[in-house]
Scaffold this motif. Structure first.
Motif, short mmCIF file in Angstrom:
data_model
loop_
_atom_site.label_atom_id
_atom_site.label_comp_id
_atom_site.label_asym_id
_atom_site.label_seq_id
_atom_site.Cartn_x
_atom_site.Cartn_y
_atom_site.Cartn_z
N TYR A 63 -4.85 32.69 18.61
CA TYR A 63 -3.94 33.52 19.40
C TYR A 63 -4.68 34.61 20.20
O TYR A 63 -4.03 35.38 20.91
CB TYR A 63 -2.90 34.17 18.50
CG TYR A 63 -2.04 33.17 17.78
CD1 TYR A 63 -1.18 32.33 18.47
CD2 TYR A 63 -2.11 33.04 16.39
CE1 TYR A 63 -0.40 31.39 17.80
CE2 TYR A 63 -1.33 32.11 15.72
CZ TYR A 63 -0.48 31.29 16.43
OH TYR A 63 0.28 30.35 15.76
N LEU A 64 -6.01 34.68 20.07
CA LEU A 64 -6.75 35.67 20.85
C LEU A 64 -6.55 35.41 22.35
O LEU A 64 -6.62 34.27 22.82
CB LEU A 64 -8.24 35.61 20.52
CG LEU A 64 -8.70 36.29 19.24
CD1 LEU A 64 -10.19 36.09 19.05
CD2 LEU A 64 -8.35 37.77 19.22
N GLY A 65 -6.31 36.48 23.10
CA GLY A 65 -6.14 36.34 24.54
C GLY A 65 -4.80 35.79 24.98
O GLY A 65 -4.59 35.51 26.16
N THR A 66 -3.86 35.66 24.04
CA THR A 66 -2.52 35.18 24.36
C THR A 66 -1.53 36.34 24.22
O THR A 66 -1.85 37.38 23.64
CB THR A 66 -2.08 34.04 23.42
OG1 THR A 66 -1.78 34.60 22.12
CG2 THR A 66 -3.18 32.99 23.27
N LEU A 137 -21.27 39.92 21.33
CA LEU A 137 -20.68 41.26 21.27
C LEU A 137 -19.24 41.29 21.76
O LEU A 137 -18.43 42.07 21.26
CB LEU A 137 -21.54 42.23 22.08
CG LEU A 137 -22.96 42.44 21.55
CD1 LEU A 137 -23.71 43.42 22.43
CD2 LEU A 137 -22.94 42.91 20.10
N GLU A 138 -18.88 40.42 22.72
CA GLU A 138 -17.51 40.45 23.23
C GLU A 138 -16.49 39.95 22.21
O GLU A 138 -15.28 40.12 22.40
CB GLU A 138 -17.40 39.65 24.54
CG GLU A 138 -17.88 38.23 24.47
CD GLU A 138 -19.35 38.08 24.89
OE1 GLU A 138 -19.70 36.98 25.37
OE2 GLU A 138 -20.13 39.04 24.72
N ARG A 139 -16.97 39.35 21.12
CA ARG A 139 -16.03 38.92 20.08
C ARG A 139 -15.61 40.06 19.16
O ARG A 139 -14.68 39.91 18.37
CB ARG A 139 -16.67 37.81 19.23
CG ARG A 139 -16.84 36.49 19.93
CD ARG A 139 -17.25 35.42 18.96
NE ARG A 139 -17.39 34.11 19.58
CZ ARG A 139 -17.74 33.01 18.92
NH1 ARG A 139 -17.96 33.10 17.62
NH2 ARG A 139 -17.85 31.87 19.54
N PRO A 142 -11.72 42.71 19.84
CA PRO A 142 -10.41 42.33 19.33
C PRO A 142 -10.30 42.49 17.81
O PRO A 142 -9.26 42.90 17.29
CB PRO A 142 -10.27 40.84 19.73
CG PRO A 142 -11.32 40.59 20.73
CD PRO A 142 -12.39 41.59 20.54
N ARG A 143 -11.40 42.19 17.11
CA ARG A 143 -11.40 42.34 15.65
C ARG A 143 -11.34 43.82 15.26
O ARG A 143 -10.74 44.19 14.26
CB ARG A 143 -12.66 41.69 15.07
CG ARG A 143 -12.70 40.17 15.19
CD ARG A 143 -14.10 39.68 14.86
NE ARG A 143 -14.16 38.24 14.65
CZ ARG A 143 -14.33 37.35 15.60
NH1 ARG A 143 -14.42 37.75 16.86
NH2 ARG A 143 -14.39 36.06 15.32
N MET A 144 -11.98 44.68 16.08
CA MET A 144 -11.94 46.11 15.79
C MET A 144 -10.52 46.66 15.92
O MET A 144 -10.13 47.55 15.16
CB MET A 144 -12.88 46.86 16.73
CG MET A 144 -14.36 46.60 16.45
SD MET A 144 -15.46 47.50 17.58
CE MET A 144 -15.23 49.19 16.99
N ARG A 145 -9.75 46.13 16.86
CA ARG A 145 -8.37 46.60 17.02
C ARG A 145 -7.55 46.32 15.76
O ARG A 145 -6.64 47.09 15.42
CB ARG A 145 -7.73 45.92 18.23
CG ARG A 145 -8.27 46.44 19.55
CD ARG A 145 -7.39 46.04 20.71
NE ARG A 145 -7.42 44.61 20.99
CZ ARG A 145 -8.31 44.03 21.78
NH1 ARG A 145 -9.27 44.74 22.36
NH2 ARG A 145 -8.28 42.73 22.00
N ALA A 246 -19.86 42.32 11.37
CA ALA A 246 -20.26 43.19 12.49
C ALA A 246 -19.12 44.10 12.92
O ALA A 246 -19.34 45.25 13.31
CB ALA A 246 -20.74 42.33 13.66
N THR A 247 -17.89 43.61 12.84
CA THR A 247 -16.72 44.43 13.15
C THR A 247 -16.58 45.57 12.15
O THR A 247 -16.35 46.73 12.52
CB THR A 247 -15.45 43.57 13.13
OG1 THR A 247 -15.57 42.57 14.15
CG2 THR A 247 -14.21 44.40 13.36
N ALA A 248 -16.72 45.25 10.86
CA ALA A 248 -16.64 46.29 9.83
C ALA A 248 -17.71 47.35 10.06
O ALA A 248 -17.46 48.55 9.92
CB ALA A 248 -16.79 45.66 8.45
#
Length: 439
Positions: A63-66, A137-139, A142-145, A246-248
């Motif tokens: 669902y990313l980007g949707t 890095l662009e991944r 969204p995970r940080m949000r 990496a997000t954490a």
């Protein structure tokens, strides 16, 4: 909670659903699986319904980007709050011993938290805990949000230790029958069986810690790998879920100036597994080049020069057999499939430690000169063969990386080329089961 900062470990307070909750509906597969198959996640949604489930606390990356992305992030964070207020969890302070059986194999692991201050995902990092492949890095944003507003974390991160003498996890496995059983059930949609036990024995926990300390000792590390002292000790190598870890790390870097040193967001819950576990297999990830306008073998010859030999193969089976022969010192082998035939490629005096690195270096440079082409990363021989043989495509068939090469390659070369290996097929990936407070 008990902290062991010298090895970057916290024995955490782990949250598990209370008895009476349907665990088959509670546990769902890692959010980064089946990203091209929305029908899988539709089946999950139908199976779970409104029942308590980790499905309601994650964002499946399909669902990313949707338009669904923002709604699902808000819903996941609200569900965490609601489940905590409804007192759906019980807390277990200690290690959790896990057995996952799927496809006729059983993997064994331990749940603990890792100190993000000891982890780096940048290329060339010498930290105790490291990424094994390049981080896109662009991944991360969204995970940080999701994590910024989350009260809980749900781990699908698998971290490897290099323990050929089987001193860390296997002694717990030998005594597992006497440990309290926490869960024992079949996972949904053909993903096997999951069993977990609470390591409530402090002496056994201390045995695990001492074994990890020994693996991290400079005397053992530098002797084992035969490297100079300018290389930092590597104890934990991220196998699956690097972008989640990496997000954490990125969220903790935002928080730590205003947070106490023991803030829960400083840590991330993971499952550690031994590289030498018989149930753990590395699968190769092949490549397919699409929309190729000319014979790519000519570009290969120009790139590698006299170091390259291309041998036509009478069949795909013959090519595959050659690729999987025992490696020759100073040579990398890989296969090429196309509508025109099959080749075995041999590269002498390669610059990379692994064949996948040799191929990826060529493809990265080739893509810059052929902007209309694209590359995809493929699991399984049947798929790379089917796609590679379509007109205008070329498949690159790669050998599996030996498990024993992982730590040495990361120590010597830094992070691996992206998409170097997979720890099993999609259905074998980790399921969300445990949780931990991070706020």
């Amino acid at each position: 909670m008990r902290n062991y900062p010298h090895i970057g470990v916290q024995v955490a307070d782990v949250l598990l659903p209370k008895p009476g909750i349907d665990l088959q509906k509670w546990a769902v597969i890692a959010c980064d699986q089946f990203t091209s198959e929305p029908e899988y996640w539709e089946k999950v949604a139908a199976l779970v319904g409104e029942a308590p489930s980790t499905f309601h606390m994650i964002l499946p990356e399909v669902y990313l980007g949707t338009p669904e992305e923002t709604r699902r992030i808000q819903s996941a964070q609200e569900t965490m709050r609601r489940y905590l207020e409804a007192n759906l969890f019980e807390t277990y302070s200690g290690l959790i011993y896990v057995e996952r059986t799927v496809a006729g194999k059983t993997r064994r692991g331990l749940i603990l938290a890792l100190d993000l201050e000891k982890y780096e995902f940048t290329p060339g990092a010498q930290s105790l805990i490291r990424a094994t492949e390049g981080t896109i890095l662009e991944r991360i944003p969204p995970r940080m949000r999701i994590r910024r507003g989350a009260l809980l974390e749900l781990p699908h991160i698998l971290v490897l230790i290099d323990d050929p003498e089987r001193t860390v996890i296997e002694p717990v496995a030998e005594q597992s029958e006497r440990l309290p059983l926490l869960y024992d059930f079949d996972l949904m949609l053909g993903s096997g069986h999951l069993r977990g036990r609470w390591v409530d024995d402090l002496a056994l926990e201390q045995q695990v810690i001492r074994a990890l300390e020994r693996l991290a000792s400079p005397e053992v590390f530098y002797t084992k790998y035969g490297v100079e002292r300018d290389k930092g000790v590597l104890l934990f190598a991220v196998g699956d879920g690097n972008h989640s870890l990496a997000t954490a790390k990125s969220v903790w870097e935002e928080l730590k100036a205003q947070a106490s040193p023991d803030h829960p967001a400083r840590y991330a819950l993971v499952e550690i597994e031994n590289l030498y576990d018989e149930g753990l297999e590395f699968e190769p990830i092949h490549r397919v080049a699409f929309n190729v306008q000319q014979d790519i073998t000519e570009d290969l010859k120009a790139w590698f020069g006299e170091r390259l030999s291309l041998q036509p193969c009478v069949s795909e089976d013959a090519m595959v057999e050659q690729v999987h022969r025992p490696p020759v010192q100073g040579e990398h082998r890989f296969g090429i499939l196309s509508a025109q035939g099959n080749w075995l490629a041999r590269v002498q005096h390669p610059d990379s430690n692994l064949p996948v690195g040799t191929v990826q270096a060529f493809l990265d440079a080739w893509l810059k000169r052929h902007e209309s082409a694209k590359i995809d990363y493929i699991h399984g021989r049947e798929v790379v063969s089917r796609l590679g043989r379509q007109p205008g495509n070329y498949g690159f068939y790669l050998p599996a990386m030996p498990k024993t090469e992982l730590f040495r390659t990361v120590i010597l070369d830094g992070v691996l080329p992206r998409k170097t290996f997979s720890m099993g097929e999609a259905i074998e990936k980790r399921f969300y089961m445990e949780a931990r407070r991070i706020a």
